[in-house]
Design a protein around this motif. Structure first.
Motif, PDB file in Angstrom:
ATOM      1  N   ALA A  83       0.822  -1.219   0.000  1.00 27.08           N
ATOM      2  CA  ALA A  83       0.000   0.000   0.000  1.00 27.08           C
ATOM      3  C   ALA A  83       0.853   1.266   0.000  1.00 27.08           C
ATOM      4  N   SER A  84       2.095   1.166   0.424  1.00 31.18           N
ATOM      5  CA  SER A  84       2.970   2.343   0.457  1.00 31.18           C
ATOM      6  C   SER A  84       3.752   2.536  -0.838  1.00 31.18           C
ATOM      7  N   SER A  85       3.568   1.634  -1.802  1.00 32.04           N
ATOM      8  CA  SER A  85       4.265   1.741  -3.083  1.00 32.04           C
ATOM      9  C   SER A  85       3.429   2.499  -4.096  1.00 32.04           C
ATOM     10  N   ALA A  86       4.105   3.348  -4.859  1.00 33.33           N
ATOM     11  CA  ALA A  86       3.461   4.130  -5.918  1.00 33.33           C
ATOM     12  C   ALA A  86       3.836   3.550  -7.273  1.00 33.33           C
ATOM     13  N   VAL A  87       2.851   3.403  -8.142  1.00 32.88           N
ATOM     14  CA  VAL A  87       3.088   2.993  -9.523  1.00 32.88           C
ATOM     15  C   VAL A  87       3.317   4.267 -10.325  1.00 32.88           C
ATOM     16  N   LEU A  88       4.454   4.319 -11.010  1.00 36.78           N
ATOM     17  CA  LEU A  88       4.802   5.492 -11.807  1.00 36.78           C
ATOM     18  C   LEU A  88       4.857   5.125 -13.279  1.00 36.78           C
ATOM     19  N   ARG A  89       4.235   5.962 -14.094  1.00 32.90           N
ATOM     20  CA  ARG A  89       4.326   5.808 -15.544  1.00 32.90           C
ATOM     21  C   ARG A  89       5.231   6.929 -16.045  1.00 32.90           C
ATOM     22  N   VAL A  90       6.255   6.564 -16.797  1.00 34.72           N
ATOM     23  CA  VAL A  90       7.117   7.553 -17.441  1.00 34.72           C
ATOM     24  C   VAL A  90       6.750   7.571 -18.914  1.00 34.72           C
ATOM     25  N   ARG A  91       6.222   8.694 -19.367  1.00 31.00           N
ATOM     26  CA  ARG A  91       5.906   8.857 -20.789  1.00 31.00           C
ATOM     27  C   ARG A  91       7.130   9.452 -21.467  1.00 31.00           C
ATOM     28  N   LEU A  92       7.635   8.744 -22.469  1.00 29.91           N
ATOM     29  CA  LEU A  92       8.876   9.146 -23.109  1.00 29.91           C
ATOM     30  C   LEU A  92       8.691  10.282 -24.101  1.00 29.91           C
ATOM     31  N   LYS A  93       9.634  11.197 -24.070  1.00 30.90           N
ATOM     32  CA  LYS A  93       9.717  12.279 -25.063  1.00 30.90           C
ATOM     33  C   LYS A  93      10.708  11.883 -26.146  1.00 30.90           C
ATOM     34  N   SER A  94      11.843  11.283 -25.725  1.00 30.52           N
ATOM     35  CA  SER A  94      12.852  10.837 -26.688  1.00 30.52           C
ATOM     36  C   SER A  94      13.784   9.832 -26.039  1.00 30.52           C
ATOM     37  N   CYS A  95      14.473   9.098 -26.887  1.00 25.53           N
ATOM     38  CA  CYS A  95      15.506   8.155 -26.456  1.00 25.53           C
ATOM     39  C   CYS A  95      16.748   8.410 -27.292  1.00 25.53           C
ATOM     40  N   LEU A  96      17.863   8.537 -26.612  1.00 25.18           N
ATOM     41  CA  LEU A  96      19.159   8.639 -27.279  1.00 25.18           C
ATOM     42  C   LEU A  96      19.851   7.292 -27.136  1.00 25.18           C
ATOM     43  N   VAL A  97      20.286   6.746 -28.237  1.00 25.88           N
ATOM     44  CA  VAL A  97      20.950   5.453 -28.266  1.00 25.88           C
ATOM     45  C   VAL A  97      22.387   5.677 -28.712  1.00 25.88           C
ATOM     46  N   VAL A  98      23.337   5.235 -27.876  1.00 27.72           N
ATOM     47  CA  VAL A  98      24.756   5.394 -28.202  1.00 27.72           C
ATOM     48  C   VAL A  98      25.371   4.010 -28.341  1.00 27.72           C
ATOM     49  N   ARG A  99      26.038   3.815 -29.471  1.00 27.19           N
ATOM     50  CA  ARG A  99      26.753   2.569 -29.735  1.00 27.19           C
ATOM     51  C   ARG A  99      28.204   2.902 -30.058  1.00 27.19           C
ATOM     52  N   ARG A 100      29.079   2.015 -29.658  1.00 29.27           N
ATOM     53  CA  ARG A 100      30.511   2.174 -29.942  1.00 29.27           C
ATOM     54  C   ARG A 100      31.063   3.505 -29.430  1.00 29.27           C
ATOM     55  N   PHE A 101      30.449   4.071 -28.406  1.00 25.72           N
ATOM     56  CA  PHE A 101      30.891   5.298 -27.767  1.00 25.72           C
ATOM     57  C   PHE A 101      30.880   6.516 -28.682  1.00 25.72           C
ATOM     58  N   GLU A 102      30.380   6.377 -29.902  1.00 26.98           N
ATOM     59  CA  GLU A 102      30.404   7.526 -30.805  1.00 26.98           C
ATOM     60  C   GLU A 102      29.204   7.621 -31.731  1.00 26.98           C
ATOM     61  N   GLU A 103      28.536   6.519 -31.990  1.00 29.41           N
ATOM     62  CA  GLU A 103      27.374   6.517 -32.868  1.00 29.41           C
ATOM     63  C   GLU A 103      26.143   6.871 -32.031  1.00 29.41           C
ATOM     64  N   VAL A 104      25.557   8.045 -32.288  1.00 26.33           N
ATOM     65  CA  VAL A 104      24.421   8.520 -31.499  1.00 26.33           C
ATOM     66  C   VAL A 104      23.191   8.602 -32.402  1.00 26.33           C
ATOM     67  N   LEU A 105      22.135   7.944 -31.977  1.00 25.81           N
ATOM     68  CA  LEU A 105      20.865   7.946 -32.698  1.00 25.81           C
ATOM     69  C   LEU A 105      19.778   8.422 -31.757  1.00 25.81           C
ATOM     70  N   GLU A 106      18.775   9.102 -32.299  1.00 25.27           N
ATOM     71  CA  GLU A 106      17.658   9.548 -31.476  1.00 25.27           C
ATOM     72  C   GLU A 106      16.371   8.973 -32.025  1.00 25.27           C
ATOM     73  N   TRP A 107      15.499   8.566 -31.088  1.00 26.11           N
ATOM     74  CA  TRP A 107      14.163   8.095 -31.454  1.00 26.11           C
ATOM     75  C   TRP A 107      13.156   8.878 -30.632  1.00 26.11           C
ATOM     76  N   ARG A 108      12.154   9.410 -31.308  1.00 30.36           N
ATOM     77  CA  ARG A 108      11.068  10.119 -30.639  1.00 30.36           C
ATOM     78  C   ARG A 108       9.777   9.350 -30.901  1.00 30.36           C
ATOM     79  N   PRO A 109       9.087   8.957 -29.839  1.00 25.93           N
ATOM     80  CA  PRO A 109       7.865   8.172 -30.015  1.00 25.93           C
ATOM     81  C   PRO A 109       6.830   8.831 -30.917  1.00 25.93           C
ATOM     82  N   ASP A 110       6.798  10.145 -30.951  1.00 21.64           N
ATOM     83  CA  ASP A 110       5.765  10.833 -31.725  1.00 21.64           C
ATOM     84  C   ASP A 110       6.172  11.145 -33.160  1.00 21.64           C
ATOM     85  N   ASP A 111       7.372  10.734 -33.547  1.00 26.31           N
ATOM     86  CA  ASP A 111       7.804  10.960 -34.943  1.00 26.31           C
ATOM     87  C   ASP A 111       7.309   9.872 -35.862  1.00 26.31           C
TER      88      ASP A 111
END
Length: 150
Positions: free
Chosen positions: A122-150
């Protein structure tokens, strides 16, 4: 990433393979981080987190719902520079109750059955995080962005 593999495919693979994220909240202008179990929605637009209402992170979220979640698949070996993928998910958190909260809790417990007692408290809260964007980094240099609404 091969041409046939999309940023969503990479996200889906990393999120499926990892069970914990580092949650960053704001504590009166000072970043505050917490290790959190998470569940991602099938469409990758939302994360479910559960926390006790008496925690520092919960107070932070009530004051400022903007959050960042960091998820990665590193193994702390030299090949991480070639193989590791890191995701920074940016969004806003809100507490969810009622039937929607119960639905999110069930999905969270399905992914983390060992946390059923904690999630059902009863003391635990359920939290929903609605995403605005995600940045994905691979090989420490390749950066990609994904936006759910695009």
């Amino acid at each position: 990433m091969s041409q046939a593999e999309s940023v969503r495919d990479v996200l889906r693979r990393v999120l499926a393979s990892q069970r914990y994220a580092v949650l960053a909240t704001d504590s009166a202008g000072q970043p505050y981080t917490s290790l959190m179990a998470f569940a991602a929605s099938d469409d990758l637009r939302e994360f479910t987190l559960i926390t006790e209402r008496g925690t520092h992170k919960y107070a932070n979220l009530r004051a400022n719902p903007r959050v960042a979640l960091f998820i990665d698949n590193r193994e702390n070996v030299g090949t991480d520079t070639r193989d590791a993928v890191a995701v920074t998910a940016l969004g806003e958190a809100q507490e969810v109750d009622g039937e929607e909260g119960a639905r999110l809790r069930r999905g969270y417990v399905a992914r983390h059955p060992y946390l059923e007692s904690f999630a059902g408290s009863a003391s635990s809260a359920v939290l929903r995080v609605r995403l605005k964007s995600c940045l994905v980094v691979r090989r420490f240099e390749e950066v990609l962005e994904w936006r759910p609404d695009d």
